[in-house]
Each structure stands twice: as structure tokens, then as C-alpha cells.
Design an enzyme around this catalytic site. Structure first.
Site, PDB file in Angstrom:
ATOM      1  N   PHE A  38      39.381  46.510 123.193  1.00  0.00           N
ATOM      2  CA  PHE A  38      38.660  45.537 124.017  1.00  0.00           C
ATOM      3  C   PHE A  38      37.658  44.808 123.120  1.00  0.00           C
ATOM      4  O   PHE A  38      36.456  44.825 123.335  1.00  0.00           O
ATOM      5  CB  PHE A  38      37.981  46.205 125.215  1.00  0.00           C
ATOM      6  CG  PHE A  38      37.915  45.284 126.414  1.00  0.00           C
ATOM      7  CD1 PHE A  38      39.060  44.975 127.130  1.00  0.00           C
ATOM      8  CD2 PHE A  38      36.729  44.721 126.806  1.00  0.00           C
ATOM      9  CE1 PHE A  38      39.026  44.110 128.218  1.00  0.00           C
ATOM     10  CE2 PHE A  38      36.668  43.842 127.890  1.00  0.00           C
ATOM     11  CZ  PHE A  38      37.820  43.552 128.594  1.00  0.00           C
ATOM     12  N   HIS A  67      32.813  43.650 117.220  1.00  0.00           N
ATOM     13  CA  HIS A  67      33.965  44.139 116.456  1.00  0.00           C
ATOM     14  C   HIS A  67      34.387  43.112 115.391  1.00  0.00           C
ATOM     15  O   HIS A  67      34.766  43.491 114.271  1.00  0.00           O
ATOM     16  CB  HIS A  67      35.154  44.408 117.378  1.00  0.00           C
ATOM     17  CG  HIS A  67      34.931  45.513 118.363  1.00  0.00           C
ATOM     18  ND1 HIS A  67      34.940  45.301 119.720  1.00  0.00           N
ATOM     19  CD2 HIS A  67      34.691  46.826 118.188  1.00  0.00           C
ATOM     20  CE1 HIS A  67      34.729  46.455 120.332  1.00  0.00           C
ATOM     21  NE2 HIS A  67      34.568  47.394 119.431  1.00  0.00           N
TER      22      HIS A  67
END
Length: 284
Positions: free
Chosen positions: A32, A37
């Protein structure tokens, strides 16, 4: 970009990379993917010839009553994001692939796992250390990238790597924040609009604490009391912990110094959020 689901296939790619003299950079995630990230992937892309991203919601780091079943998952969306970020391989194994029938080996780091998140999430860091050590053995990276938002996790991983002589460089990347200061997290998705506004109390509290220290306050108890009062003004907030700890040992500190990190864990409704910051603002 390739998506690999089996250990056998990953092993073939890793061996080929080693034979070609490629440096492997690795970013472990539970998927997700968000901008936080992406900051890890950007760092990994700079540091390696082959960039491997793992996406695995690890069941052994979730306790009873936690959000394992509800944790957001979207491999199709993650694949598109990863490809745009320059990822070469996504390793997305199943739980059965990682923990086959009869699996019985776990990795435990003592001491620094028993405070902060470890105190309220028993077994969590055993699950983290086990799965990360498995991934290090499988991916064989020269460098692995982690986010500073999970400061305790990063500290634990560094300890594990040092103690077990795992030949990988661990790199921490600064917390990626949304424009209003909220630390990026997949769990932010759980927040209702009013709760999302209340969640800003975490980043405000970090800034308040740093300001108190800049003004000369060094008594951790005084700082914690002021933050506690501020957080408790939020109707949906419930404090898990507010702690001032040494950056390496994670032991509580009564007096703030250059090694002091402020750690927050706060439930906003049913959503548990964490954040942290060094209290001395000019810390390197």
C-alpha cells in the site's frame, strides 16, 4: 520490472545478479505504497544496481486483535507505483511461502524490544526480526533501506545485523510528512476527516517539545506533562506512550541531551499512530 512470488525464482535472480557483480539494494514494505515508501525507493535506486522491493503483510508481527486482516492491500496499484520508481523486482510471497507447515524458528532481540511499541505489542519485534532476517537471507542485499518513522524498528534491525554479523548496510531515511505535518502511514487511511485533523496533534507535540528544549527546558517529565495535556484535549485521542529515550539504548532519559529522542504513540479513535523526533533541533 518483474513480480516474483516464490523463493526459488527469487534465488535464481539473486544468483544471476551476484554473478554479474551487481550491487543489490533492498526495501522491505508491507505494501500500500505512499510517498514515504517512495522516498525509500528513491534512496535505494541511488545505492544499488538492482533494486528489490518486498511486499509482504507479515502475520507474525501482528498481535491478537490488531489489524492484520484489515491492513490495506493493493498489489496492482503498488506495482504501478514501484515500476514508476525504478524498481527492478517486486518480491511478493504468500504467508505459506514464508512460513511453510512446520516452521519453528524465530529471531529475538532482547532489551530494546521491551519498551515503547514492544511494551504494548508483545511479540511484535520477534515477528519483525524473524521476517527481516529471512528476507536478508533471501535477497542478499548489500544495502537495505528503512524509514526513520519506525525509529525503534530501525534501532532493533541495526542491533540484529550487528549481533548476527549480517553483511548488509542499514540506511535510515528521514520521516516523510504530508503538507500539514502528519507523518505518512498506510494507517492514515483509517482516519475519519475529523480524526485526521486531530491526528496533527502528534507533529504539533513534537514541535512543541523541541521549542521547550530550545528555550532551556531539559526535564523530560515537564515536557511529557505538557504534551500529555495537549494531546488529551483531542476528543478521540488516547495515549499509548510519550517517552524521551536515548537514541541507541532506547532507555528512558530524565534529562534531555543531544541523544534524546521523543517518541509518541497515540490512538486516534481505533487508529494507532506513531511519530518521533530528536529534541535537540540541530542534531545531525
Amino acid at each position: 520490472m518483474d513480480i516474483i512470488n516464490t523463493i526459488d525464482e527469487l534465488d535464481k535472480r539473486v544468483v544471476a545478479a551476484q554473478e554479474a557483480g551487481q550491487k543489490i539494494a533492498y526495501v522491505p514494505t508491507m505494501g500500500f505504497l505512499h510517498q514515504g515508501h517512495l522516498s525509500l525507493l528513491k534512496e535505494g535506486r541511488k545505492r544499488g544496481d538492482l533494486l528489490i522491493l518486498s511486499i509482504f503483510v507479515n502475520p507474525t508481527q501482528f498481535g491478537e486483535g490488531e489489524d492484520f486482516e484489515d491492513y490495506p492491500r493493493d498489489l496492482q496499484q503498488d506495482s504501478a507505483v514501484a515500476q514508476a520508481a525504478g524498481v527492478d523486482i517486486i518480491f511478493a510471497p504468500t504467508a505459506k511461502e514464508m512460513y511453510p507447515a512446520g516452521y519453528a524458528t524465530y529471531v529475538n532481540v532482547e532489551g530494546i524490544t521491551e519498551t515503547l511499541c514492544g511494551a504494548s505489542r508483545p511479540g511484535h519485534f520477534q515477528g519483525v526480526c524473524t521476517v527481516v532476517s529471512k528476507f536478508f537471507n533471501l535477497v542478499q542485499p548489500q544495502v537495505a533501506i528503512f524509514g526513520n518513522k519506525d525509529f525503534q524498528q530501525l534501532t532493533v534491525i541495526k542491533r540484529m545485523v550487528k549481533d548476527l554479523h549480517i553483511p548488509v548496510e542499514i540506511v535510515g531515511v528521514p520521516i516523510f510528512r504530508e503538507e500539514d505535518g502528519l507523518a505518512m502511514s498506510s494507517r492514515n487511511l483509517y482516519l475519519q476527516p475529523q480524526q485526521r485533523k486531530q491526528a496533527l496533534v502528534l507533529s504539533r507535540s513534537l514541535a512543541q517539545a523541541q521549542e521547550l528544549v530550545a528555550q532551556g527546558e531539559t526535564d523530560s517529565a515537564v515536557i511529557i506533562a505538557q504534551l500529555k495535556a495537549e494531546i488529551e484535549r483531542q476528543p478521540d485521542a488516547r495515549i499509548d506512550y510519550i517517552k524521551v529515550c536515548h537514541q541507541l539504548t532506547l532507555k528512558d532519559q530524565e534529562i534531555v541531551d543531544a541523544d534524546s529522542v521523543l517518541f509518541l504513540a497515540v490512538y486516534i479513535g481505533t487508529t494507532r499512530l506513531i511519530d518521533n523526533a530528536y529534541l535537540v533541533s540541530d542534531h545531525d
